[in-house]
Design an enzyme around this catalytic site. Structure first.
Site, mmCIF file in Angstrom:
data_model
loop_
_atom_site.group_PDB
_atom_site.id
_atom_site.type_symbol
_atom_site.label_atom_id
_atom_site.label_comp_id
_atom_site.label_asym_id
_atom_site.label_seq_id
_atom_site.Cartn_x
_atom_site.Cartn_y
_atom_site.Cartn_z
ATOM 1 N N HIS A 160 8.647 0.303 0.515
ATOM 2 C CA HIS A 160 7.351 0.986 0.548
ATOM 3 C C HIS A 160 6.539 0.549 -0.679
ATOM 4 C CE1 HIS A 160 4.278 4.051 0.439
ATOM 5 N NE2 HIS A 160 4.574 4.309 1.703
ATOM 6 N N GLU A 200 1.744 -1.781 6.322
ATOM 7 C CA GLU A 200 0.965 -0.745 5.637
ATOM 8 C C GLU A 200 0.055 -1.382 4.589
ATOM 9 O OE1 GLU A 200 2.924 3.346 5.835
ATOM 10 O OE2 GLU A 200 3.878 2.294 4.191
HETATM 11 P P1 PGA Z 1 -0.757 7.890 4.470
HETATM 12 O O1 PGA Z 1 0.554 7.146 3.925
HETATM 13 O O2 PGA Z 1 -0.522 8.211 5.919
HETATM 14 O O3 PGA Z 1 -0.887 9.107 3.590
HETATM 15 O O4 PGA Z 1 -1.896 6.936 4.292
HETATM 16 C C1 PGA Z 1 1.289 6.257 4.709
HETATM 17 C C2 PGA Z 1 2.513 5.810 3.957
HETATM 18 O O5 PGA Z 1 2.465 5.669 2.732
HETATM 19 O O6 PGA Z 1 3.576 5.586 4.574
#
Ligand code: PGA
Length: 237
Positions: free
Chosen positions: A86, A153
């Protein structure tokens, strides 16, 4: 493999949301990524319908590694998935290629399923270097002939309310699919970043997308609505 929706509580907790999750979902898998110390509580609630993910695991196995949580321990607590890479961990815990590779190997070796997160920052996107960044994040870490889910992401979208353009997401998904095929990696592709109950359906027709990773909105009862909407999005099944 069913499409999957993963809530990521990060360093927060809200079992009220967890308890309200539907006990049946026809078309999707529901999963919650929970801080280590709350995993036993999630397990006790024994929601058969909700898979448990950890948000990280150690790069070491069982042994003299003070403070570490090895993948084998997680497996013993019915954890099914582990998030690896992440962007918050890459930035705050300076995880590098070696660390990430070891973590994936340890997790797979212990029988956990990996959700490997990749994503470019806004500088890379604005300077048209995003595909190179994503390519490197993928190929320096992901091994051949494995089963692994990838979560795309974009960093500028995490927790900001800024959604990338759908075409841009489609382009990245297409590349991840191709890269996975090239090294025989089998798994789902998720999108994460500012998804909420009002915008999840905008992504319904992104081809090759198999699910979502949801941060902020997984901490409120909005998540229940998101899950229900996802379960009824027909292009996902
Ligand atoms: P968010 O985060 O939905 O708050 O944008 C997604 C994540 O970090 O997995």
């Amino acid at each position: 493999m069913k499409p999957i929706i993963v809530g990521n509580w990060k360093a927060n907790v809200n079992f009220d949301v967890y308890k309200d999750l539907p006990s049946e979902s026809k078309n999707i898998e529901i999963c919650m990524a929970i801080p280590y110390i709350y995993i036993p509580q999630a397990r006790e609630l024994s929601k058969k319908n909700v898979s448990i993910a950890a948000q990280d695991c150690s790069r070491f196995g069982i042994g003299p590694h003070t403070g570490e949580i090895p993948a084998e321990f997680l497996k013993n607590f019915d954890v099914k998935y582990v998030l690896i890479g992440h962007s918050e961990r890459r930035a705050e815990s300076t995880e590098n290629v070696e660390t990430l590779t070891s973590k994936i190997n340890k997790a797979l070796g212990a029988g956990l399923r990996v959700i490997y997160c990749i994503g470019e920052n806004s500088y890379d996107r604005e300077n048209n270097q995003h595909m190179k960044t994503l390519y490197d994040q993928f190929f320096t870490v992901v091994g051949q002939n494995i089963q692994l889910d990838v979560a795309y992401e974009p960093i500028y979208s995490i927790g900001t309310g800024m959604l990338p353009k759908k075409d841009d997401v489609q382009e990245v998904i297409d590349h991840i699919k191709k890269w996975s095929r090239n090294i025989n990696v089998k798994g789902r592709i998720l999108y994460g970043g500012s998804i909420d109950a009002n915008n999840i359906e905008d992504f319904e027709d992104v081809k090759g997308l198999d699910g979502f990773l949801i941060g902020g909105s997984s901490l409120t009862t909005n998540f229940i609505e998101i899950v229900k909407k996802f379960d009824s999005m027909k292009n996902f099944h």
